[in-house]
Design a protein around this motif. Structure first.
Motif, PDB file in Angstrom:
ATOM      1  N   ASN A 109       0.931  -1.160   0.013  1.00 43.45           N
ATOM      2  CA  ASN A 109      -0.017   0.012   0.091  1.00 43.45           C
ATOM      3  C   ASN A 109       0.957   1.206   0.015  1.00 43.45           C
ATOM      4  OD1 ASN A 109      -2.452  -1.334   0.159  1.00 43.45           O
ATOM      5  ND2 ASN A 109      -1.982  -1.881   2.192  1.00 43.45           N
ATOM      6  N   LEU A 110       0.682   1.994  -1.012  1.00 40.29           N
ATOM      7  CA  LEU A 110       1.744   3.320  -1.273  1.00 40.29           C
ATOM      8  C   LEU A 110       0.563   4.420  -1.128  1.00 40.29           C
ATOM      9  CD1 LEU A 110       3.527   2.019  -4.554  1.00 40.29           C
ATOM     10  CD2 LEU A 110       4.210   2.217  -1.805  1.00 40.29           C
ATOM     11  N   PRO A 111       1.238   5.583  -0.389  1.00 37.86           N
ATOM     12  CA  PRO A 111       0.488   6.877  -0.162  1.00 37.86           C
ATOM     13  C   PRO A 111       0.271   7.517  -1.328  1.00 37.86           C
ATOM     14  CG  PRO A 111       2.659   6.933   0.808  1.00 37.86           C
ATOM     15  CD  PRO A 111       2.571   5.652   0.271  1.00 37.86           C
ATOM     16  N   LYS A 137       9.183  11.129  -1.944  1.00 40.13           N
ATOM     17  CA  LYS A 137       9.935   9.872  -1.935  1.00 40.13           C
ATOM     18  C   LYS A 137      10.346   9.653  -0.523  1.00 40.13           C
ATOM     19  CE  LYS A 137      13.956  10.227  -4.090  1.00 40.13           C
ATOM     20  NZ  LYS A 137      15.499  10.564  -4.463  1.00 40.13           N
ATOM     21  N   GLU A 138      10.383  10.527   0.467  1.00 36.13           N
ATOM     22  CA  GLU A 138      10.659   9.986   1.832  1.00 36.13           C
ATOM     23  C   GLU A 138       9.470   9.510   2.262  1.00 36.13           C
ATOM     24  OE1 GLU A 138      13.277  11.113   5.583  1.00 36.13           O
ATOM     25  OE2 GLU A 138      12.580  12.855   4.609  1.00 36.13           O
ATOM     26  N   GLU A 139       8.293   9.982   2.103  1.00 33.30           N
ATOM     27  CA  GLU A 139       7.075   9.692   2.506  1.00 33.30           C
ATOM     28  C   GLU A 139       6.819   8.158   2.086  1.00 33.30           C
ATOM     29  OE1 GLU A 139       4.839  13.692   3.028  1.00 33.30           O
ATOM     30  OE2 GLU A 139       4.673  12.872   1.397  1.00 33.30           O
ATOM     31  N   ILE A 140       7.153   8.005   0.687  1.00 36.57           N
ATOM     32  CA  ILE A 140       7.052   6.510   0.296  1.00 36.57           C
ATOM     33  C   ILE A 140       7.865   5.799   1.109  1.00 36.57           C
ATOM     34  CG2 ILE A 140       7.154   5.100  -1.826  1.00 36.57           C
ATOM     35  CD1 ILE A 140       6.247   7.534  -3.287  1.00 36.57           C
ATOM     36  N   TYR A 141       9.159   6.010   1.261  1.00 38.81           N
ATOM     37  CA  TYR A 141       9.989   4.986   1.742  1.00 38.81           C
ATOM     38  C   TYR A 141       9.487   4.819   3.372  1.00 38.81           C
ATOM     39  CZ  TYR A 141      13.969   4.897  -1.302  1.00 38.81           C
ATOM     40  OH  TYR A 141      14.820   4.905  -2.481  1.00 38.81           O
ATOM     41  N   LEU A 144      10.399  -2.396  -4.312  1.00 38.12           N
ATOM     42  CA  LEU A 144      11.073  -1.134  -5.032  1.00 38.12           C
ATOM     43  C   LEU A 144      10.828  -0.508  -6.494  1.00 38.12           C
ATOM     44  CD1 LEU A 144      14.414  -1.659  -3.266  1.00 38.12           C
ATOM     45  CD2 LEU A 144      12.740  -0.213  -2.654  1.00 38.12           C
ATOM     46  N   LYS A 145      10.542  -1.744  -7.253  1.00 39.35           N
ATOM     47  CA  LYS A 145      10.111  -1.210  -8.709  1.00 39.35           C
ATOM     48  C   LYS A 145       8.651  -0.922  -8.810  1.00 39.35           C
ATOM     49  CE  LYS A 145      10.516  -1.956 -13.258  1.00 39.35           C
ATOM     50  NZ  LYS A 145      11.116  -0.866 -13.980  1.00 39.35           N
ATOM     51  N   GLU A 146       7.966  -1.442  -8.092  1.00 36.15           N
ATOM     52  CA  GLU A 146       6.582  -0.949  -7.948  1.00 36.15           C
ATOM     53  C   GLU A 146       6.282   0.204  -7.514  1.00 36.15           C
ATOM     54  OE1 GLU A 146       2.116  -2.427  -5.927  1.00 36.15           O
ATOM     55  OE2 GLU A 146       3.948  -3.801  -6.386  1.00 36.15           O
ATOM     56  N   ALA A 147       7.076   0.469  -6.300  1.00 33.29           N
ATOM     57  CA  ALA A 147       6.824   1.824  -5.421  1.00 33.29           C
ATOM     58  C   ALA A 147       7.399   2.897  -6.096  1.00 33.29           C
ATOM     59  CB  ALA A 147       7.587   1.628  -4.158  1.00 33.29           C
TER      60      ALA A 147
END
Length: 156
Positions: A6-8, A13-17, A45-48
Protein backbone atom coordinates in the motif's frame (compact mmCIF):
# COMPACT_ATOMS: atom_id res chain seq x y z
CA UNK A 1 -0.58 -15.95 0.32
CA UNK A 2 -1.00 -12.78 -1.75
CA UNK A 3 0.93 -9.75 -0.62
CA UNK A 4 -0.05 -6.21 -1.53
CA UNK A 5 1.98 -3.09 -0.96
CA UNK A 6 0.00 0.00 0.00
CA UNK A 7 1.49 3.29 -1.15
CA UNK A 8 0.37 6.77 -0.10
CA UNK A 9 -1.13 8.94 -2.85
CA UNK A 10 0.69 12.12 -3.92
CA UNK A 11 3.54 11.41 -1.52
CA UNK A 12 7.15 12.52 -1.83
CA UNK A 13 10.01 10.03 -1.95
CA UNK A 14 10.66 10.04 1.80
CA UNK A 15 6.97 9.53 2.62
CA UNK A 16 6.90 6.54 0.26
CA UNK A 17 9.98 5.02 1.91
CA UNK A 18 8.48 5.58 5.38
CA UNK A 19 5.28 3.82 4.29
CA UNK A 20 7.27 0.96 2.74
CA UNK A 21 9.54 0.23 5.70
CA UNK A 22 7.05 -1.65 7.89
CA UNK A 23 5.51 -3.38 4.88
CA UNK A 24 8.84 -4.64 3.55
CA UNK A 25 9.93 -5.69 7.02
CA UNK A 26 6.71 -7.70 7.42
CA UNK A 27 7.12 -9.21 3.95
CA UNK A 28 10.64 -10.44 4.76
CA UNK A 29 9.90 -11.41 8.35
CA UNK A 30 10.00 -15.14 8.96
CA UNK A 31 11.33 -15.95 5.48
CA UNK A 32 14.89 -17.24 5.62
CA UNK A 33 15.44 -17.79 1.90
CA UNK A 34 17.77 -15.05 0.64
CA UNK A 35 16.68 -15.30 -3.01
CA UNK A 36 12.97 -15.11 -2.12
CA UNK A 37 13.57 -12.01 0.00
CA UNK A 38 15.70 -10.37 -2.69
CA UNK A 39 13.02 -11.10 -5.29
CA UNK A 40 10.29 -9.53 -3.17
CA UNK A 41 12.37 -6.49 -2.26
CA UNK A 42 13.21 -5.92 -5.95
CA UNK A 43 9.54 -6.10 -6.87
CA UNK A 44 8.47 -3.75 -4.09
CA UNK A 45 11.05 -1.10 -4.99
CA UNK A 46 10.27 -1.32 -8.71
CA UNK A 47 6.53 -1.05 -8.04
CA UNK A 48 6.83 1.78 -5.52
CA UNK A 49 9.21 4.02 -7.45
CA UNK A 50 9.11 2.86 -11.06
CA UNK A 51 12.90 2.63 -11.20
CA UNK A 52 14.34 1.49 -14.56
CA UNK A 53 16.11 -1.53 -13.02
CA UNK A 54 16.18 -2.97 -9.49
CA UNK A 55 18.04 -6.08 -8.50
CA UNK A 56 20.71 -7.90 -6.61
CA UNK A 57 24.09 -9.29 -7.47
CA UNK A 58 25.17 -12.10 -5.15
CA UNK A 59 28.81 -12.85 -4.38
CA UNK A 60 29.63 -16.34 -5.64
CA UNK A 61 33.13 -17.77 -6.14
CA UNK A 62 34.83 -14.37 -6.07
CA UNK A 63 32.53 -12.43 -8.38
CA UNK A 64 29.13 -10.76 -8.40
CA UNK A 65 26.54 -12.96 -10.10
CA UNK A 66 23.14 -11.70 -11.21
CA UNK A 67 20.41 -12.51 -8.73
CA UNK A 68 16.72 -11.62 -8.51
CA UNK A 69 15.80 -8.45 -10.40
CA UNK A 70 13.03 -6.43 -12.02
CA UNK A 71 13.71 -4.74 -15.35
CA UNK A 72 15.39 -5.44 -18.67
CA UNK A 73 18.06 -8.09 -19.24
CA UNK A 74 21.21 -7.35 -17.22
CA UNK A 75 24.90 -8.11 -17.05
CA UNK A 76 25.40 -11.59 -15.60
CA UNK A 77 28.79 -11.31 -13.86
CA UNK A 78 30.79 -8.40 -12.46
CA UNK A 79 34.31 -8.50 -11.07
CA UNK A 80 35.28 -6.95 -7.74
CA UNK A 81 36.19 -3.29 -8.18
CA UNK A 82 34.65 -3.08 -11.67
CA UNK A 83 31.79 -0.72 -12.39
CA UNK A 84 29.54 0.76 -9.73
CA UNK A 85 28.51 -2.64 -8.31
CA UNK A 86 32.08 -3.91 -8.11
CA UNK A 87 33.18 -0.66 -6.44
CA UNK A 88 30.44 -0.96 -3.79
CA UNK A 89 31.59 -4.51 -3.07
CA UNK A 90 35.27 -3.52 -2.97
CA UNK A 91 34.78 -0.50 -0.68
CA UNK A 92 31.87 -1.81 1.37
CA UNK A 93 30.23 1.59 0.89
CA UNK A 94 27.09 2.71 -0.88
CA UNK A 95 27.85 4.19 -4.28
CA UNK A 96 25.62 7.10 -5.30
CA UNK A 97 26.23 8.01 -8.94
CA UNK A 98 24.29 10.99 -10.36
CA UNK A 99 25.60 10.42 -13.92
CA UNK A 100 26.83 6.93 -14.78
CA UNK A 101 28.52 8.23 -17.92
CA UNK A 102 30.89 10.23 -15.69
CA UNK A 103 31.74 7.21 -13.49
CA UNK A 104 35.19 5.81 -14.37
CA UNK A 105 34.85 2.22 -15.54
CA UNK A 106 31.05 2.20 -15.55
CA UNK A 107 29.66 -1.05 -16.99
CA UNK A 108 26.79 -0.17 -19.30
CA UNK A 109 24.39 -3.10 -19.10
CA UNK A 110 21.85 -0.75 -20.71
CA UNK A 111 22.46 2.53 -22.50
CA UNK A 112 19.19 3.78 -20.99
CA UNK A 113 20.67 3.83 -17.48
CA UNK A 114 21.62 7.38 -16.47
CA UNK A 115 22.08 7.29 -12.68
CA UNK A 116 22.60 4.53 -10.15
CA UNK A 117 22.78 3.65 -6.48
CA UNK A 118 24.43 0.46 -5.25
CA UNK A 119 24.15 -0.64 -1.62
CA UNK A 120 26.29 -3.44 -0.16
CA UNK A 121 24.36 -6.21 1.60
CA UNK A 122 26.14 -7.67 4.63
CA UNK A 123 25.57 -10.64 6.87
CA UNK A 124 27.60 -9.99 9.99
CA UNK A 125 30.81 -8.40 8.78
CA UNK A 126 30.81 -10.14 5.40
CA UNK A 127 29.40 -8.56 2.24
CA UNK A 128 27.22 -11.20 0.55
CA UNK A 129 25.60 -9.17 -2.24
CA UNK A 130 24.81 -5.71 -3.53
CA UNK A 131 21.47 -4.05 -4.24
CA UNK A 132 21.72 -2.23 -7.57
CA UNK A 133 19.14 0.34 -8.69
CA UNK A 134 19.31 2.20 -11.99
CA UNK A 135 17.27 5.13 -13.24
CA UNK A 136 16.80 6.34 -16.78
CA UNK A 137 17.01 9.89 -15.36
CA UNK A 138 20.11 11.79 -14.26
CA UNK A 139 20.44 12.60 -10.54
CA UNK A 140 17.62 10.26 -9.55
CA UNK A 141 19.14 9.21 -6.21
CA UNK A 142 20.11 11.13 -3.10
CA UNK A 143 20.70 10.85 0.64
CA UNK A 144 17.05 9.89 1.20
CA UNK A 145 17.45 6.81 -1.01
CA UNK A 146 20.74 5.94 0.67
CA UNK A 147 19.26 6.16 4.17
CA UNK A 148 16.22 3.96 3.53
CA UNK A 149 17.86 1.46 1.18
CA UNK A 150 20.71 0.90 3.65
CA UNK A 151 18.11 0.26 6.35
CA UNK A 152 16.21 -2.20 4.15
CA UNK A 153 19.25 -4.25 3.14
CA UNK A 154 20.19 -4.42 6.83
CA UNK A 155 17.27 -6.82 7.26
CA UNK A 156 19.04 -9.55 5.29
Amino acid sequence: MTEEINLPKNANKEEIYKALLPQVKALLSGEEDLVANMANMSAVLKEAFGFFWVGFYIIKKGELVLGPFQGPVACTRIQKGKGVCGKAWETGETQLVPDVNAFPGHIACSAASQSEIVVPVSKGKEIIAVLDIDSDQLNAFDAVDRKYLEEMVGWF
